[in-house]
Design an enzyme around this catalytic site. Structure first.
Site, PDB file in Angstrom:
ATOM      1  N   LYS A 118       0.809  -1.230   0.000  1.00  0.00           N
ATOM      2  CA  LYS A 118       0.000   0.000   0.000  1.00  0.00           C
ATOM      3  C   LYS A 118       0.837   1.273   0.000  1.00  0.00           C
ATOM      4  O   LYS A 118       0.458   2.261  -0.622  1.00  0.00           O
ATOM      5  CB  LYS A 118      -0.889   0.023   1.238  1.00  0.00           C
ATOM      6  CG  LYS A 118      -2.022  -0.952   1.217  1.00  0.00           C
ATOM      7  CD  LYS A 118      -2.890  -0.614   2.401  1.00  0.00           C
ATOM      8  CE  LYS A 118      -3.902  -1.649   2.700  1.00  0.00           C
ATOM      9  NZ  LYS A 118      -4.888  -1.142   3.648  1.00  0.00           N
ATOM     10  N   LYS A 160      -1.377   2.439   9.153  1.00  0.00           N
ATOM     11  CA  LYS A 160      -1.645   1.343   8.215  1.00  0.00           C
ATOM     12  C   LYS A 160      -0.394   0.502   7.992  1.00  0.00           C
ATOM     13  O   LYS A 160       0.707   1.040   7.879  1.00  0.00           O
ATOM     14  CB  LYS A 160      -2.094   1.888   6.860  1.00  0.00           C
ATOM     15  CG  LYS A 160      -3.479   2.496   6.877  1.00  0.00           C
ATOM     16  CD  LYS A 160      -3.951   2.764   5.453  1.00  0.00           C
ATOM     17  CE  LYS A 160      -5.322   3.400   5.473  1.00  0.00           C
ATOM     18  NZ  LYS A 160      -5.836   3.633   4.120  1.00  0.00           N
ATOM     19  N   GLY A 166      -7.853  -6.426   3.282  1.00  0.00           N
ATOM     20  CA  GLY A 166      -9.063  -7.067   3.798  1.00  0.00           C
ATOM     21  C   GLY A 166      -9.503  -6.496   5.135  1.00  0.00           C
ATOM     22  O   GLY A 166     -10.082  -7.205   5.957  1.00  0.00           O
ATOM     23  N   TYR A 204      -6.911  10.607   9.365  1.00  0.00           N
ATOM     24  CA  TYR A 204      -8.150   9.821   9.368  1.00  0.00           C
ATOM     25  C   TYR A 204      -9.300  10.730   8.988  1.00  0.00           C
ATOM     26  O   TYR A 204      -9.596  11.704   9.695  1.00  0.00           O
ATOM     27  CB  TYR A 204      -8.373   9.208  10.763  1.00  0.00           C
ATOM     28  CG  TYR A 204      -9.583   8.311  10.824  1.00  0.00           C
ATOM     29  CD1 TYR A 204      -9.573   7.070  10.194  1.00  0.00           C
ATOM     30  CD2 TYR A 204     -10.740   8.702  11.495  1.00  0.00           C
ATOM     31  CE1 TYR A 204     -10.681   6.243  10.229  1.00  0.00           C
ATOM     32  CE2 TYR A 204     -11.858   7.880  11.536  1.00  0.00           C
ATOM     33  CZ  TYR A 204     -11.807   6.656  10.902  1.00  0.00           C
ATOM     34  OH  TYR A 204     -12.918   5.833  10.934  1.00  0.00           O
ATOM     35  N   HIS A 210     -16.700   5.591   0.578  1.00  0.00           N
ATOM     36  CA  HIS A 210     -15.718   4.756  -0.119  1.00  0.00           C
ATOM     37  C   HIS A 210     -16.176   4.630  -1.571  1.00  0.00           C
ATOM     38  O   HIS A 210     -17.232   4.053  -1.852  1.00  0.00           O
ATOM     39  CB  HIS A 210     -15.624   3.376   0.539  1.00  0.00           C
ATOM     40  CG  HIS A 210     -14.744   2.413  -0.195  1.00  0.00           C
ATOM     41  ND1 HIS A 210     -13.580   1.904   0.338  1.00  0.00           N
ATOM     42  CD2 HIS A 210     -14.854   1.864  -1.423  1.00  0.00           C
ATOM     43  CE1 HIS A 210     -13.013   1.098  -0.541  1.00  0.00           C
ATOM     44  NE2 HIS A 210     -13.777   1.049  -1.628  1.00  0.00           N
ATOM     45  N   GLU A 276      -9.241   2.396  -5.452  1.00  0.00           N
ATOM     46  CA  GLU A 276     -10.117   2.767  -4.333  1.00  0.00           C
ATOM     47  C   GLU A 276      -9.778   4.163  -3.808  1.00  0.00           C
ATOM     48  O   GLU A 276      -8.603   4.500  -3.667  1.00  0.00           O
ATOM     49  CB  GLU A 276      -9.974   1.760  -3.192  1.00  0.00           C
ATOM     50  CG  GLU A 276     -10.404   0.349  -3.589  1.00  0.00           C
ATOM     51  CD  GLU A 276     -10.584  -0.586  -2.391  1.00  0.00           C
ATOM     52  OE1 GLU A 276     -11.386  -1.511  -2.505  1.00  0.00           O
ATOM     53  OE2 GLU A 276      -9.920  -0.374  -1.354  1.00  0.00           O
ATOM     54  N   ASN A 290      -6.549  -2.532  -6.162  1.00  0.00           N
ATOM     55  CA  ASN A 290      -6.648  -3.987  -6.071  1.00  0.00           C
ATOM     56  C   ASN A 290      -6.427  -4.568  -7.460  1.00  0.00           C
ATOM     57  O   ASN A 290      -7.065  -4.149  -8.427  1.00  0.00           O
ATOM     58  CB  ASN A 290      -8.010  -4.404  -5.513  1.00  0.00           C
ATOM     59  CG  ASN A 290      -8.104  -4.081  -4.033  1.00  0.00           C
ATOM     60  OD1 ASN A 290      -7.157  -4.311  -3.280  1.00  0.00           O
ATOM     61  ND2 ASN A 290      -9.210  -3.521  -3.616  1.00  0.00           N
ATOM     62  N   ARG A 292      -6.954  -7.534  -8.650  1.00  0.00           N
ATOM     63  CA  ARG A 292      -7.707  -8.782  -8.886  1.00  0.00           C
ATOM     64  C   ARG A 292      -9.155  -8.427  -9.130  1.00  0.00           C
ATOM     65  O   ARG A 292      -9.549  -7.272  -8.983  1.00  0.00           O
ATOM     66  CB  ARG A 292      -7.624  -9.628  -7.617  1.00  0.00           C
ATOM     67  CG  ARG A 292      -8.000  -8.764  -6.431  1.00  0.00           C
ATOM     68  CD  ARG A 292      -8.263  -9.476  -5.156  1.00  0.00           C
ATOM     69  NE  ARG A 292      -8.336  -8.542  -4.036  1.00  0.00           N
ATOM     70  CZ  ARG A 292      -9.422  -7.898  -3.657  1.00  0.00           C
ATOM     71  NH1 ARG A 292     -10.546  -8.060  -4.306  1.00  0.00           N
ATOM     72  NH2 ARG A 292      -9.402  -7.071  -2.630  1.00  0.00           N
ATOM     73  N   VAL A 295     -15.106  -8.738  -5.154  1.00  0.00           N
ATOM     74  CA  VAL A 295     -16.407  -9.331  -4.822  1.00  0.00           C
ATOM     75  C   VAL A 295     -17.525  -8.566  -5.556  1.00  0.00           C
ATOM     76  O   VAL A 295     -18.411  -9.154  -6.163  1.00  0.00           O
ATOM     77  CB  VAL A 295     -16.632  -9.283  -3.290  1.00  0.00           C
ATOM     78  CG1 VAL A 295     -18.036  -9.737  -2.935  1.00  0.00           C
ATOM     79  CG2 VAL A 295     -15.579 -10.098  -2.558  1.00  0.00           C
TER      80      VAL A 295
HETATM   81  P1  ADP Z   1      -7.993  -2.805   2.994  1.00  0.00           P
HETATM   82  O1  ADP Z   1      -6.924  -3.053   2.000  1.00  0.00           O
HETATM   83  O2  ADP Z   1      -7.770  -3.545   4.267  1.00  0.00           O
HETATM   84  O3  ADP Z   1      -9.373  -2.944   2.448  1.00  0.00           O
HETATM   85  P2  ADP Z   1      -8.145   0.094   2.701  1.00  0.00           P
HETATM   86  O4  ADP Z   1      -6.958   0.955   2.715  1.00  0.00           O
HETATM   87  O5  ADP Z   1      -8.783  -0.182   1.377  1.00  0.00           O
HETATM   88  O6  ADP Z   1      -7.802  -1.280   3.440  1.00  0.00           O
HETATM   89  O7  ADP Z   1      -9.245   0.697   3.644  1.00  0.00           O
HETATM   90  C1  ADP Z   1     -10.418  -0.012   3.981  1.00  0.00           C
HETATM   91  C2  ADP Z   1     -11.425   0.908   4.655  1.00  0.00           C
HETATM   92  O8  ADP Z   1     -10.845   1.523   5.820  1.00  0.00           O
HETATM   93  C3  ADP Z   1     -11.885   2.079   3.798  1.00  0.00           C
HETATM   94  O9  ADP Z   1     -12.933   1.731   2.943  1.00  0.00           O
HETATM   95  C4  ADP Z   1     -12.324   3.050   4.875  1.00  0.00           C
HETATM   96  O10 ADP Z   1     -13.570   2.661   5.407  1.00  0.00           O
HETATM   97  C5  ADP Z   1     -11.300   2.866   5.969  1.00  0.00           C
HETATM   98  N1  ADP Z   1     -10.153   3.802   5.823  1.00  0.00           N
HETATM   99  C6  ADP Z   1      -8.942   3.547   5.251  1.00  0.00           C
HETATM  100  N2  ADP Z   1      -8.140   4.643   5.279  1.00  0.00           N
HETATM  101  C7  ADP Z   1      -8.841   5.625   5.890  1.00  0.00           C
HETATM  102  C8  ADP Z   1      -8.572   7.006   6.243  1.00  0.00           C
HETATM  103  N3  ADP Z   1      -7.400   7.596   5.974  1.00  0.00           N
HETATM  104  N4  ADP Z   1      -9.564   7.705   6.853  1.00  0.00           N
HETATM  105  C9  ADP Z   1     -10.750   7.125   7.138  1.00  0.00           C
HETATM  106  N5  ADP Z   1     -11.061   5.841   6.865  1.00  0.00           N
HETATM  107  C10 ADP Z   1     -10.131   5.087   6.253  1.00  0.00           C
END
Ligand code: ADP
Length: 446
Positions: A118, A160, A166, A204, A210, A276, A290, A292, A295
């Site tokens: 990431k 992160k 996931g 955050y 999303h 995303e 992603n 791949r 879902v």
């Molecule tokens: P994963 O790869 O585990 O799916 P993501 O980075 O795609 O992780 O984030 C998954 C979810 O986490 C997002 O859809 C959102 O709901 C929340 N999220 C991720 N980053 C942030 C952020 N900077 N601020 C607020 N929510 C976040």
């Protein structure tokens, strides 16, 4: 490019069934693989042939690269479709498949590695002009550096794991007193869970949606098939998805989809990809790619009329993209994920399906591996079905989905149908998809 005749389906559950259906549409043979817990699974019944690859634990079966390659050899497969989850985003797997002389249905291992991490994806996309959430340029190497950056970003922030996915490997930090402990905890979890403890920070966002874009790429050109909204989540796990994402700033959304296409071209990407974003105050912020099939690809299929799994296969054998003029999206589609779980305690559900009443009617689609008498093993993902409704507009799609959910009944296993019925009649959702905290808010006010 590679021609192939027989595809090994390196997955289980609904996506394995979906892959088999797409292969059949293209006249390709299928080889299913299964763990001993999945002997009676639907994908095993539907494939042309099937081989057992190990015991129930995923580590010893669906994640076991040597076992998969041996099955491919014994079963005469010349291509591998990884589905989603398991090894779908493992560059090591993609590479091993290619080294064995088979076609991997997905992007190049090197591109996958670059986007799968990431933090690396964040750096790559910054270089390609995509807007990022304010945060780290590099991995956190010391507490001092983390504190300094956190002060600059402000709270709340999110830690992160670069290798996370996931919904795992993330921790929200509300103030400076929590930072040190949260970093140590996330680092330990990342090391144990992903074998990689690289971490980074992001601001955050408090009320984002999303939003993601579906891309189709042939290595030279890219085509964005439109947006999806996946804001209905619980613990970062998606529950409801729809296409197109309603109420977006049209100009900004066109600008972002063009940037995604350009990024894929620059990377020489071949296959399907999902970009995303979080969307707040009419602005997009990139979070990850992603590499791949996802879902929720189904909702894009319903509005575009395109078979995305078939496109994955066609792109892997070197066919060019459809022309942009062939992209004629129509109407609206909404999907809800049906999980085998105890919604109160949020535990995965097991047991035998003793009764199954399926909905139908115009615009209704049910993608699932369930059948009456099927015993759900405890080792895997809780997703057991996806109920999708298409309508001429969002109101019609929503009303059809509500009706279909009222008809759907699965007996013998705990499931989240009651929860989904509640979510789908919420006044907040009727307007347009609310922010990512909508489900939590709704559950608090029961
Ligand atoms: P994963 O790869 O585990 O799916 P993501 O980075 O795609 O992780 O984030 C998954 C979810 O986490 C997002 O859809 C959102 O709901 C929340 N999220 C991720 N980053 C942030 C952020 N900077 N601020 C607020 N929510 C976040």
């Amino acid at each position: 490019m590679a021609q192939f005749r027989r595809v090994l389906v390196a997955n289980r559950g609904e996506i394995a069934v979906r892959i088999i259906r797409a292969c059949r549409q293209l006249g390709l043979e299928t080889l299913a693989v299964f763990s001993s817990a999945d002997r009676h699974s639907l994908h095993v019944q539907l494939a042309d042939s099937a081989l057992c690859i190990g015991p129930p634990a995923a580590q010893d079966s669906y994640l076991n690269i040597p076992a998969l390659l041996t099955a491919a050899r014994l079963g005469g497969a010349d291509a591998v479709h990884p589905g989603y989850g398991f090894l779908a985003e493992s560059p090591a797997f993609a590479e091993a498949v290619c080294r064995s002389g088979l076609t991997f249905i997905g992007p190049d291992a090197a591109v996958m590695a670059r986007l799968g991490d990431k933090l690396c994806a964040r750096q790559t996309m910054a270089g390609l002009g995509l807007p990022l959430i304010p945060g780290s340029d590099d991995a956190i190497t010391s507490m001092e550096q983390a504190k300094h950056l956190a002060q600059k970003l402000g709270y709340p922030l999110i830690i992160k794991a670069s290798a996370g996915g996931g919904g795992r490997g993330m921790k929200v930090v509300s103030g400076p007193t929590e930072l040190e402990q949260a970093l140590a905890l996330t680092r330990a979890e990342a090391k144990a869970g992903f074998g990689n403890d690289s971490l980074y920070l992001e601001r955050y966002l408090t009320t984002p949606r999303h939003i993601e874009f579906q891309l189709l790429c042939d290595g030279k050109a890219a085509l964005c098939l439109g947006s999806r909204d996946c804001s209905a989540q619980r613990r970062h796990q998606k529950l409801i998805e729809e296409a197109p994402a309603p109420g977006l700033d049209a100009a900004e959304s066109a600008r972002i989809s063009a940037l995604c296409e350009q990024a894929c071209v620059e990377l020489g990407y071949c296959g399907v990809a999902t970009f995303e974003f979080l969307y707040q105050d009419r602005q997009f912020f990139f979070i990850e790619v992603n590499t791949r099939i996802q879902v929720e690809h189904t909702v894009t299929e319903m509005v575009t009329g395109m078979d995305l799994l078939a496109w994955q296969l066609k792109l892997a054998r070197g066919e060019p993209l459809p022309p942009r003029s062939a992209l004629l999206p129509s109407g609206h589609a909404i999907e809800c994920r049906i999980n085998a779980e105890d919604p109160e305690r949020q535990l995965p559900g097991t047991g035998t399906v003793t009764g199954l009443r399926l909905p139908g009617g115009p615009g209704i689609r049910w993608d699932s591996h369930l059948y009456p008498g099927y015993a759900i093993p405890s080792q895997y993902d809780s997703l057991v079905g996806k109920l999708i409704a298409w309508g001429e507009d969002r109101d019609q799609a929503l009303s059809r989905l509500q009706q279909a959910l009222a008809e759907l009944d699965i007996k013998g296993i705990h499931n989240n149908i009651t929860l989904q019925r509640r979510l789908l009649v919420s006044p907040e959702l009727a307007q347009q998809m609310p922010d990512i905290h909508f489900v939590e808010r709704l559950l608090e006010t029961q």
